[in-house]
Scaffold this motif. Structure first.
Motif, PDB file in Angstrom:
ATOM      1  N   GLU A 231       0.841  -1.186   0.000  1.00  0.00           N
ATOM      2  CA  GLU A 231       0.000   0.000   0.000  1.00  0.00           C
ATOM      3  C   GLU A 231       0.882   1.243   0.000  1.00  0.00           C
TER       4      GLU A 231
ATOM      5  N   HIS B  40      -5.091  -0.141  -2.330  1.00  0.00           N
ATOM      6  CA  HIS B  40      -5.463  -1.473  -1.828  1.00  0.00           C
ATOM      7  C   HIS B  40      -5.081  -2.499  -2.890  1.00  0.00           C
TER       8      HIS B  40
ATOM      9  N   SER C 273     -11.580   0.027   5.154  1.00  0.00           N
ATOM     10  CA  SER C 273     -11.413  -0.963   6.219  1.00  0.00           C
ATOM     11  C   SER C 273     -11.633  -0.304   7.586  1.00  0.00           C
TER      12      SER C 273
ATOM     13  N   ASP D 238      -8.783   1.939   8.098  1.00  0.00           N
ATOM     14  CA  ASP D 238      -8.925   3.179   7.324  1.00  0.00           C
ATOM     15  C   ASP D 238      -9.844   4.157   8.062  1.00  0.00           C
TER      16      ASP D 238
HETATM   17 ZN   LIG Z   1      -7.183   0.906   3.310  1.00  0.00          ZN
END
Ligand SMILES: [Zn+2]
Length: 225
Positions: free
Chosen positions: A67, A135, A143, A146
């Motif tokens: 990421e 992602h 998520s 997140d």
């Molecule tokens: Zn994320």
């Protein structure tokens, strides 16, 4: 064991919107191709310059295994005629000192301070509008992690998050609802600032140009003939 500071560096209380006309005339609206997502009106209009979009996509594609992410900065505005709030993302600050891992990305205290100083020094008239991250092979969703980052570091109603999946070339924005919550599965499109007749640079397969913005362009052209 929480090593991440809860210091809200960017939460300068009292940031007021600039009064400006909403630039829909120079923009192409992109909406999710998914009809269910289309039906939900974005709580906030997001405008993104082509430069900012291209920079975020280039960064997203630079590492297809981990990421990556960074900050979005620009203007927080209120339409001077109708009072509609909107943001203009025109500056992208890729995070350099993040702790990367395939599972998730985070912003360290050092990154936050470095980026905050950078913005103050180089772009004193801009505000942090949110963040973007990738992602890889996971899809576009928000998520729990997140959500935690977003609520802690970007708590303003007008601060947003962009998630990009670089393998499938898809992406979407997450925006707070009026009650402050975020739908973790449903994303929004955005307005691409096209500087009049410039060609679109948006290539995400999960978004499509909205008909109203296309029709608007055609009307404008016929007026000028
Ligand atoms: Zn994320």
């Amino acid at each position: 064991m929480n090593i991440y500071p809860r210091v809200k560096l960017f939460d300068k209380p009292g940031i007021k919107p600039q009064h400006s006309r909403i630039p829909i005339h120079n923009a192409l609206r992109w909406e999710p191709a998914n009809e269910e997502m289309q039906r939900v009106q974005p709580p906030l209009s997001i405008f993104v310059t082509q430069n900012a979009y291209v920079r975020m996509c280039a960064h997203a594609g630079s590492d297809l295994d981990n990421e990556v992410g960074g900050w979005m900065a620009g203007k927080y505005c209120r339409d001077s005629l109708h009072g509609t709030p909107f943001i203009v993302v025109d500056t992208v600050l890729p995070a350099v000192y993040t702790e990367q891992g395939a599972a998730h990305l985070t912003f360290t205290g050092d990154t936050q301070v470095a980026l905050h100083n950078h913005l103050e020094e180089h772009y004193p008239n801009k505000v942090f509008l949110g963040w973007y991250h990738t992602h890889p092979r996971m899809g576009v969703f928000f998520s729990a992690w997140d959500l935690w980052l977003h609520q802690n570091f970007f708590p303003e109603a007008w601060q947003v998050a962009l998630v990009i999946e670089p393998h499938q070339s898809v992406g979407g924005f997450f925006i707070r609802k009026p009650d402050g919550t975020i739908d973790q599965r449903s994303y929004f499109g955005f307005y691409e600032l096209t500087n009049r007749r410039q060609r679109s640079v948006v290539f995400w397969k999960n978004l499509q140009p909205a008909w109203d913005s296309i029709e608007f362009d055609e009307e404008e052209e016929s007026e000028e003939v």
